[in-house]
Design a protein around this motif. Structure first.
Motif, mmCIF file in Angstrom:
data_model
loop_
_atom_site.group_PDB
_atom_site.id
_atom_site.type_symbol
_atom_site.label_atom_id
_atom_site.label_comp_id
_atom_site.label_asym_id
_atom_site.label_seq_id
_atom_site.Cartn_x
_atom_site.Cartn_y
_atom_site.Cartn_z
ATOM 1 N N LEU A 44 -29.558 71.856 66.204
ATOM 2 C CA LEU A 44 -30.359 72.711 65.334
ATOM 3 C C LEU A 44 -29.506 73.797 64.695
ATOM 4 N N GLY A 45 -28.630 74.402 65.509
ATOM 5 C CA GLY A 45 -27.748 75.448 64.984
ATOM 6 C C GLY A 45 -26.837 74.932 63.887
ATOM 7 N N VAL A 46 -26.301 73.746 64.090
ATOM 8 C CA VAL A 46 -25.419 73.144 63.079
ATOM 9 C C VAL A 46 -26.199 72.848 61.802
ATOM 10 N N LEU A 47 -27.394 72.291 61.951
ATOM 11 C CA LEU A 47 -28.204 71.966 60.780
ATOM 12 C C LEU A 47 -28.550 73.205 59.971
ATOM 13 N N LYS A 48 -28.788 74.300 60.677
ATOM 14 C CA LYS A 48 -29.100 75.543 59.975
ATOM 15 C C LYS A 48 -27.898 76.035 59.167
ATOM 16 N N THR A 49 -26.703 75.912 59.749
ATOM 17 C CA THR A 49 -25.506 76.359 59.010
ATOM 18 C C THR A 49 -25.249 75.479 57.794
ATOM 19 N N LEU A 50 -25.750 74.234 57.823
ATOM 20 C CA LEU A 50 -25.596 73.322 56.691
ATOM 21 C C LEU A 50 -26.704 73.499 55.655
ATOM 22 N N GLY A 51 -27.656 74.358 55.977
ATOM 23 C CA GLY A 51 -28.750 74.592 55.043
ATOM 24 C C GLY A 51 -29.858 73.568 55.110
ATOM 25 N N VAL A 52 -29.872 72.763 56.181
ATOM 26 C CA VAL A 52 -30.924 71.753 56.355
ATOM 27 C C VAL A 52 -32.177 72.430 56.894
ATOM 28 N N ASP B 268 -30.760 64.242 65.793
ATOM 29 C CA ASP B 268 -29.534 63.490 65.537
ATOM 30 C C ASP B 268 -29.643 62.912 64.117
ATOM 31 N N THR B 269 -29.614 63.789 63.160
ATOM 32 C CA THR B 269 -29.872 63.465 61.765
ATOM 33 C C THR B 269 -28.633 62.829 61.117
ATOM 34 N N PRO B 270 -28.785 62.281 59.919
ATOM 35 C CA PRO B 270 -27.609 61.760 59.207
ATOM 36 C C PRO B 270 -26.492 62.795 59.057
ATOM 37 N N GLU B 271 -26.864 64.063 58.869
ATOM 38 C CA GLU B 271 -25.847 65.114 58.745
ATOM 39 C C GLU B 271 -25.049 65.260 60.033
ATOM 40 N N ILE B 272 -25.750 65.242 61.162
ATOM 41 C CA ILE B 272 -25.081 65.352 62.463
ATOM 42 C C ILE B 272 -24.219 64.114 62.709
ATOM 43 N N GLN B 273 -24.740 62.948 62.392
ATOM 44 C CA GLN B 273 -23.989 61.712 62.598
ATOM 45 C C GLN B 273 -22.726 61.674 61.738
ATOM 46 N N GLU B 274 -22.832 62.185 60.503
ATOM 47 C CA GLU B 274 -21.667 62.226 59.618
ATOM 48 C C GLU B 274 -20.590 63.143 60.177
ATOM 49 N N LEU B 275 -20.991 64.295 60.687
ATOM 50 C CA LEU B 275 -20.031 65.221 61.294
ATOM 51 C C LEU B 275 -19.375 64.595 62.531
#
Length: 219
Positions: free
Chosen positions: A158-166, A207-214
């Motif tokens: 969640l923290g990572v997604l927030k920093t990505l603007g998701v 475990d979204t596409p953004e997380i999987q890409e990272l």
């Protein structure tokens, strides 16, 4: 995003397990129990007590005594003394339910000192200590919990997604799991539970596409 456990589900899982096991042992509803819980100290403890009261109103349980150790003091001794006195005062106790497995050392030491091997025990929250206890203590039937690892993984994502603007939800409530003594064996730990129980050791939450890409980019 505010993440939390479902205290209602944790309580219902552990109480239903206690009732189930007590009935297997020939007891009938209302199941007579001792509740170990410190009210007014933590909101989750109060919420869990409210569910106990609901079960009493429905005729499923009868709380013979509420034992309330001080979280700021010697809660082990207070738990031990409270259980010992209650076992003396009430000749017929079917089960012991605790709002936190923190109190189980005092509970089981008191039961052993009294020579009691019939009372069913269930509680909430888990650790390697509780996994070992489930394997060792026949009376310890069920521990309701959310795997802390799952919480940690979801929170980081969640923290990572927030920093990505998701966009992320305002709240997330994790599903509770009942861990029974039949699920574990000597030598098990929190890590090995992940190999046995759904809801432990891994999660697909966020475990979204953004997380999987990272993840792929950092291999």
């Amino acid at each position: 995003t505010y993440t939390t456990q479902s205290d209602e589900d944790l309580t219902k899982i552990s109480l239903d397990a206690l009732i189930e096991k007590a009935e297997e042992n020939g007891k009938t509803q209302p199941i007579k129990i001792l509740e170990v819980n410190t009210l007014g100290a933590l909101v989750p403890f109060d919420t869990r007590h409210y569910i106990v009261e609901q079960y009493e109103e429905e005729g499923k349980l009868e709380v013979l005594q509420l034992i309330s150790p001080s979280l700021m003091g010697d809660f082990y001794s207070e738990t031990y003394t409270g259980i010992t006195a209650a076992l003396t005062n009430y000749g017929d106790v079917d089960g012991i339910w605790t709002a936190s497995t923190t109190f189980l050392d005092g509970i089981f030491d008191a039961l052993k000192a009294a020579g009691n091997t019939d009372i069913v025990c269930t509680g909430i929250d888990i650790s390697d200590t509780e996994v070992a206890r489930l394997a060792e203590e026949e009376q310890y039937y069920c521990c309701a919990a959310v795997d802390p690892y799952v919480i940690g993984v979801a929170d980081v994502r969640l923290g990572v997604l927030k920093t990505l603007g998701v966009e992320t939800p305002e709240t997330e409530q994790f599903a509770a799991v009942g861990v029974y003594n039949t699920d574990v064996e000597e030598g098990d730990t929190m890590a090995t539970l992940g190999e046995k129980l759904e809801g432990f050791g891994s999660t697909d939450l966020y475990d979204t596409p953004e997380i999987q890409e990272l993840r792929e980019a950092n291999k």
